[in-house]
Each structure stands twice: as C-alpha cells, then as structure tokens.
Design a protein around this motif. Structure first.
Motif, PDB file in Angstrom:
ATOM      1  N   ASP A 265       6.387  -1.540   5.538  1.00 17.58           N
ATOM      2  CA  ASP A 265       7.163  -1.164   4.128  1.00 17.58           C
ATOM      3  C   ASP A 265       6.818   0.107   3.299  1.00 17.58           C
ATOM      4  OD1 ASP A 265       6.434  -4.796   3.138  1.00 17.58           O
ATOM      5  OD2 ASP A 265       8.266  -3.697   3.853  1.00 17.58           O
TER       6      ASP A 265
ATOM      7  N   MET B 183       7.673  -6.378  -5.479  1.00 16.36           N
ATOM      8  CA  MET B 183       7.321  -6.509  -3.922  1.00 16.36           C
ATOM      9  C   MET B 183       6.014  -7.302  -3.800  1.00 16.36           C
ATOM     10  SD  MET B 183       8.484  -2.546  -2.847  1.00 16.36           S
ATOM     11  CE  MET B 183       7.073  -1.704  -3.513  1.00 16.36           C
TER      12      MET B 183
ATOM     13  N   LEU C 262       3.255  -7.249   0.836  1.00 11.64           N
ATOM     14  CA  LEU C 262       3.672  -5.978   1.434  1.00 11.64           C
ATOM     15  C   LEU C 262       3.045  -5.814   2.767  1.00 11.64           C
ATOM     16  CD1 LEU C 262       3.502  -3.920  -1.599  1.00 11.64           C
ATOM     17  CD2 LEU C 262       5.545  -4.005  -0.221  1.00 11.64           C
TER      18      LEU C 262
ATOM     19  N   VAL D  36      13.114  -7.991   3.894  1.00 14.48           N
ATOM     20  CA  VAL D  36      12.373  -8.110   2.759  1.00 14.48           C
ATOM     21  C   VAL D  36      12.825  -9.548   1.904  1.00 14.48           C
ATOM     22  CG1 VAL D  36      12.419  -5.766   2.350  1.00 14.48           C
ATOM     23  CG2 VAL D  36      14.154  -7.185   1.263  1.00 14.48           C
TER      24      VAL D  36
END
Length: 114
Positions: A89, A82, A85, A63
């Motif tokens: 994920d 986030m 994506l 990440v």
C-alpha cells in the motif's frame, strides 16, 4: 478555482491504520464525485476508491474490505480510512474532484514498513 489539500499520511507498521483527509475549497464539492488514487514508485497512478455526490462507493479489488471512503459535505472533506495496511500500500495518495472539470490534490505519502 477549487483547491484540494490532502493530509494524514505517514509511516505505519504493517497491519496498522491511517486516515487520509482531503479538504476542498470552493462550492463545487457537494455535487462532485471524489476519488482517491495512489502512485507507487515506478508504477502508474491507480484508482483506489470513489464516492459519488449521492454517496455510492466503489473500490479497487486490492483494497476492498480494508479501505473505506467517506465524505462530509458540511466540511467539504473526503476521507480514506485505511486498515490492515500492507507494504504494497506504500505510495503517494492523491485525491481528485470531478464535476465537469477535474482537480487534483498535491498528494500525501503513505509508507507501510516495519
């Protein structure tokens, strides 16, 4: 007794963004290390990101550059921004508070799919 409540999960298309929040009750938050974990179906729970009481951060390699962990001590809340994506994920995301003792939230589902 500390309680953690996560929010912000949902369904998002690949390449999209979500911001997860984890609100803590009680007075333990400011000196606690806060972390986000995730667990995909059939897989073990894995560490995503950590932020210490002093603001130092650490991320899983998968990440780095896409997710950002932050905290607001005035609101007793930790966030996970986030971006970019990917379908991989997809998981239930949990926050964890560690300060001598450990407390987990109930989790919030994140689904990345077109």
């Amino acid at each position: 007794q500390v309680q953690l409540v996560e929010s912000g999960g949902g369904l998002v298309q690949p390449g999209g963004s979500l911001r997860l929040s984890c609100a803590a009750s009680g007075s333990a938050f400011n000196l606690a290390t806060m972390s986000w974990y995730r667990q995909a179906p059939g897989k073990q729970r894995e560490l995503v990101a950590t932020i210490t009481s002093g603001g130092s951060t650490n991320y899983a390699d998968s990440v780095k550059g896409r997710f950002t962990i932050s905290r607001d001590n005035a609101k007793n809340t930790v966030y996970l921004q986030m971006n970019s994506l990917r379908p991989e994920d997809t998981a239930v995301y949990y926050c964890k508070l560690a300060r001598g003792f450990v407390t987990w939230g109930q989790g919030t589902q994140v689904t990345v799919s077109s």
